[in-house]
Design an enzyme around this catalytic site. Structure first.
Site, PDB file in Angstrom:
ATOM      1  N   ASP A  39       0.871  -1.179   0.000  1.00 28.15           N
ATOM      2  CA  ASP A  39       0.000   0.000   0.000  1.00 28.15           C
ATOM      3  C   ASP A  39       0.910   1.232   0.000  1.00 28.15           C
ATOM      4  O   ASP A  39       2.132   1.119  -0.200  1.00 28.15           O
ATOM      5  CB  ASP A  39      -0.992  -0.033   1.174  1.00 28.15           C
ATOM      6  CG  ASP A  39      -0.318   0.135   2.530  1.00 28.15           C
ATOM      7  OD1 ASP A  39       0.931   0.240   2.582  1.00 28.15           O
ATOM      8  OD2 ASP A  39      -1.038   0.169   3.547  1.00 28.15           O
ATOM      9  N   CYS A  68       3.138  -3.291   4.119  1.00 20.10           N
ATOM     10  CA  CYS A  68       2.241  -2.225   4.561  1.00 20.10           C
ATOM     11  C   CYS A  68       2.908  -1.572   5.773  1.00 20.10           C
ATOM     12  O   CYS A  68       4.115  -1.728   5.971  1.00 20.10           O
ATOM     13  CB  CYS A  68       0.841  -2.758   4.865  1.00 20.10           C
ATOM     14  SG  CYS A  68       0.746  -3.986   6.185  1.00 20.10           S
ATOM     15  N   THR A  80       2.527  -2.142   9.071  1.00 23.34           N
ATOM     16  CA  THR A  80       2.935  -3.110  10.097  1.00 23.34           C
ATOM     17  C   THR A  80       3.290  -4.484   9.543  1.00 23.34           C
ATOM     18  O   THR A  80       3.922  -5.283  10.229  1.00 23.34           O
ATOM     19  CB  THR A  80       1.773  -3.338  11.081  1.00 23.34           C
ATOM     20  OG1 THR A  80       0.646  -3.846  10.333  1.00 23.34           O
ATOM     21  CG2 THR A  80       1.373  -2.056  11.801  1.00 23.34           C
ATOM     22  N   HIS A  88      10.094 -24.465   8.507  1.00 19.66           N
ATOM     23  CA  HIS A  88       9.115 -25.321   9.181  1.00 19.66           C
ATOM     24  C   HIS A  88       7.707 -25.220   8.618  1.00 19.66           C
ATOM     25  O   HIS A  88       6.936 -26.172   8.720  1.00 19.66           O
ATOM     26  CB  HIS A  88       9.072 -24.999  10.683  1.00 19.66           C
ATOM     27  CG  HIS A  88      10.300 -25.432  11.409  1.00 19.66           C
ATOM     28  ND1 HIS A  88      10.415 -25.368  12.786  1.00 19.66           N
ATOM     29  CD2 HIS A  88      11.487 -25.927  10.958  1.00 19.66           C
ATOM     30  CE1 HIS A  88      11.608 -25.811  13.157  1.00 19.66           C
ATOM     31  NE2 HIS A  88      12.293 -26.142  12.056  1.00 19.66           N
ATOM     32  N   HIS A 135       8.128 -31.856   9.389  1.00 17.40           N
ATOM     33  CA  HIS A 135       7.253 -30.691   9.168  1.00 17.40           C
ATOM     34  C   HIS A 135       6.240 -30.922   8.048  1.00 17.40           C
ATOM     35  O   HIS A 135       5.237 -30.227   7.976  1.00 17.40           O
ATOM     36  CB  HIS A 135       8.099 -29.457   8.872  1.00 17.40           C
ATOM     37  CG  HIS A 135       9.090 -29.188   9.948  1.00 17.40           C
ATOM     38  ND1 HIS A 135       8.719 -28.799  11.215  1.00 17.40           N
ATOM     39  CD2 HIS A 135      10.450 -29.313   9.969  1.00 17.40           C
ATOM     40  CE1 HIS A 135       9.797 -28.672  11.968  1.00 17.40           C
ATOM     41  NE2 HIS A 135      10.856 -28.984  11.237  1.00 17.40           N
TER      42      HIS A 135
HETATM   43  C1  RB5 Z   1      -1.994   2.421   6.537  1.00 18.27           C
HETATM   44  O1  RB5 Z   1      -2.079   3.594   7.274  1.00 18.27           O
HETATM   45  C2  RB5 Z   1      -1.850   1.203   7.475  1.00 18.27           C
HETATM   46  O2  RB5 Z   1      -3.054   1.010   8.158  1.00 18.27           O
HETATM   47  C3  RB5 Z   1      -1.484  -0.018   6.676  1.00 18.27           C
HETATM   48  O3  RB5 Z   1      -0.317   0.213   5.987  1.00 18.27           O
HETATM   49  C4  RB5 Z   1      -1.201  -1.301   7.437  1.00 18.27           C
HETATM   50  O4  RB5 Z   1      -0.326  -1.116   8.492  1.00 18.27           O
HETATM   51  C5  RB5 Z   1      -2.353  -2.130   7.782  1.00 18.27           C
HETATM   52  O5  RB5 Z   1      -2.202  -3.255   8.286  1.00 18.27           O
END
Ligand code: RB5
Length: 158
Positions: free
Chosen positions: A15, A72, A74, A105, A140
């Protein structure tokens, strides 16, 4: 002899939060010898991560790409969405140990990372580890079969 990676396509997607890192990943994957299929996004303009998670997950699920990489903020949202698609085993790995062992694994086929959690150098190292580590099979393999059984029992075919 170095492995011939030119036959493996890696689907990449991000994203807006992961866009710049995706561009770095593309260059690195190409220099490692992989074919890269870029599923977007194309800029830092705000967009919705599920759109790109699904594009990459479908490419892996259909065998159009051997593995995928998603970025993204996180890494978590991308993994949550990608894992809705049958045949996908996506892992959010923001440190090297998880990246290595989810290949060894769990035969993970999509790596997700968080551009707001780790720096670019760490992310590149994690991606290199993910791409260069093989599934160990052995004990595994039976566990992976149980995961696939669970998927068949609980998910619809796409
Ligand atoms: C975008 O602001 C953020 O929500 C997205 O990149 C991501 O971390 C979602 O899981």
């Amino acid at each position: 002899m170095a492995p011939d990676r030119s036959q493996e396509t890696v689907a990449v997607g991000s994203d807006h939060a992961g866009y710049l890192l995706k561009e770095r990943f593309k260059k690195e994957l190409e220099s490692m010898g992989y074919r890269v299929s870029d599923m977007g996004t194309d800029s830092e303009e705000s967009c919705d991560y599920p759109d790109f998670a699904l594009a990459v997950a479908h490419a892996v699920s259909r065998g159009e790409a051997g593995r995928g990489v998603l970025i993204c903020g996180t890494g978590a949202g991308m993994a949550m969405v990608a894992n809705k698609v049958p045949g996908v085993r996506a892992v959010a790995a923001n440190e090297p140990y998880t990246a290595e062992y989810c290949r060894r694994h769990n035969d993970a086929n999509i790596l997700t990372v968080g551009s707001r959690v780790i720096g670019e150098d760490d992310a590149l190292e994690i991606m290199r580890i993910f791409m260069s580590t093989d599934f160990e099979a052995g004990r595994h393999a039976a566990r992976l079969d149980k995961m696939k059984d669970a998927e068949r029992a609980h998910m619809k075919e796409c």
